[in-house]
Scaffold this motif. Structure first.
Motif, short mmCIF file in Angstrom:
data_model
loop_
_atom_site.label_atom_id
_atom_site.label_comp_id
_atom_site.label_asym_id
_atom_site.label_seq_id
_atom_site.Cartn_x
_atom_site.Cartn_y
_atom_site.Cartn_z
N THR A 189 6.70 -3.68 25.08
CA THR A 189 5.58 -2.97 25.49
C THR A 189 4.50 -3.64 25.56
O THR A 189 4.09 -4.39 24.51
CB THR A 189 5.39 -1.73 24.26
N GLN A 190 3.56 -3.70 26.56
CA GLN A 190 2.50 -4.46 26.82
C GLN A 190 1.61 -3.46 26.94
O GLN A 190 1.34 -2.60 27.96
CB GLN A 190 2.67 -5.28 28.00
N ASN A 191 0.55 -3.38 26.06
CA ASN A 191 -0.91 -2.74 26.31
C ASN A 191 -0.44 -1.31 26.48
O ASN A 191 -1.28 -0.69 27.52
CB ASN A 191 -1.64 -3.45 27.36
N SER A 192 0.29 -0.59 25.63
CA SER A 192 0.71 0.72 25.80
C SER A 192 0.13 1.48 24.61
O SER A 192 0.47 2.98 24.96
CB SER A 192 2.02 0.80 26.29
N GLY A 193 -0.03 1.07 23.41
CA GLY A 193 -0.28 1.75 22.30
C GLY A 193 -1.58 2.27 21.96
O GLY A 193 -1.88 2.89 20.85
N MET A 194 -2.54 1.80 22.66
CA MET A 194 -3.93 2.02 22.34
C MET A 194 -4.36 3.41 22.13
O MET A 194 -5.28 3.86 21.31
CB MET A 194 -4.91 1.24 23.18
N ASN A 195 -3.74 4.19 23.16
CA ASN A 195 -4.00 5.76 23.05
C ASN A 195 -3.38 6.47 22.04
O ASN A 195 -3.40 7.70 22.09
CB ASN A 195 -3.69 6.25 24.47
N ILE A 196 -2.31 5.93 21.38
CA ILE A 196 -1.50 6.57 20.47
C ILE A 196 -1.92 6.44 19.21
O ILE A 196 -1.81 5.37 18.63
CB ILE A 196 -0.09 5.84 20.64
#
Length: 269
Positions: free
Chosen positions: A135-142
């Motif tokens: 996962t690259q730069n995908s958890g910021m909205n979670i």
């Protein structure tokens, strides 16, 4: 889908994105019959940091990879072409998945890379299905990161590996908005590096590598340096100029740091 998921999809969704990307590539003089993995690296740091994370994770040919938040599929195709992986990409945004499928088909990689719409908090895969979660730069909205990493643990085989690149909260707060993933704090959920590492380890992982690589993800100094036909400009439009200004300030003032990390899956949390 959750309410948060709907908000994320609405923020990122773009109509006719696949067609716009192909048109932009043509305008740049790129032959659509000779596309390479260089063309669509949307995340911070681009293709070099994808290669960096892959080497940090010591990926081997034949690895079964789940790319969570895979977007247009640039990292997935890089892992397939340059590291010999078989990659399944999942993303919440339908227009991104459609664009990813178009680009993957154009590159003749359908036999090694697939893409589907799905929620990172409800992964539609059986237990132990993958050797590596990427996962690259995908958890910021979670916001629910505990649930996110518990899901990663579930779909990894025993002894599998987790490779992460993630913006995290720096020692100086608050974050200056807008950032690439949010117009304001209502859909941005960064935690500090210490807090993130604790969450991931509590989900059943052991840290193998943890590296601050903020300096390697520096972007352009101003929006004027970003070409009109770039992927970033296509997706973010005129908002990109202010996003770049805020991003440079967040990085310079240590409000946001970027970390790459690799973890081994333990048998149980």
């Amino acid at each position: 889908m959750t309410t948060d998921a709907d908000r994320i999809a609405q923020y990122w969704g773009r109509e006719h994105l696949a067609e716009a990307i192909l048109a932009a590539l043509t305008a740049r003089g790129v032959s659509l019959d000779a596309l390479t993995v260089e063309v669509d690296q949307f995340h911070g740091g681009g293709k070099p940091v994808t290669g960096r994370l892959a080497r940090l994770a010591a990926i081997r040919p034949g690895t079964r990879v789940l790319d969570v938040g895979g977007g247009f599929g640039g990292p997935a195709r890089t892992l397939a072409v340059e590291f010999g992986c078989h990659v399944t990409g999942i993303d919440l945004t339908g227009s991104y998945v459609r664009a990813a499928k178009v680009l993957t088909a154009r590159m003749g990689l359908d036999d090694r890379v697939t893409h589907q719409v799905g929620d990172a908090l409800a992964l539609p895969f059986p237990d132990g299905a993958f050797d590596l979660v990427w996962t690259q730069n995908s958890g910021m909205n979670i916001a629910d990161k505990e649930r996110l990493y518990a899901g990663f643990h579930r779909v990894l085989r025993p002894g599998g590996r987790l490779a992460v690149q993630e913006p995290m909260a720096g020692p100086v707060q608050p974050v200056v908005y807008p950032v690439m993933w949010a117009r304001d704090p209502s859909t941005s959920f960064l935690r500090t590096p210490d807090a993130m590492r604790a969450v991931i380890e509590a989900a059943g992982f052991r840290t193998r590598a943890w590296e601050d690589m903020t300096g390697e993800t520096a972007g352009p100094a101003t929006g004027a340096e970003v070409p009109a036909h770039s992927i970033q400009r296509l997706v973010m439009g005129d908002a990109l100029n202010e996003i770049i200004r805020a991003g440079n300030r967040n990085r310079a003032e240590h409000r946001i740091v970027m970390v790459q990390a690799v973890f081994d899956r333990l048998e149980a949390p």
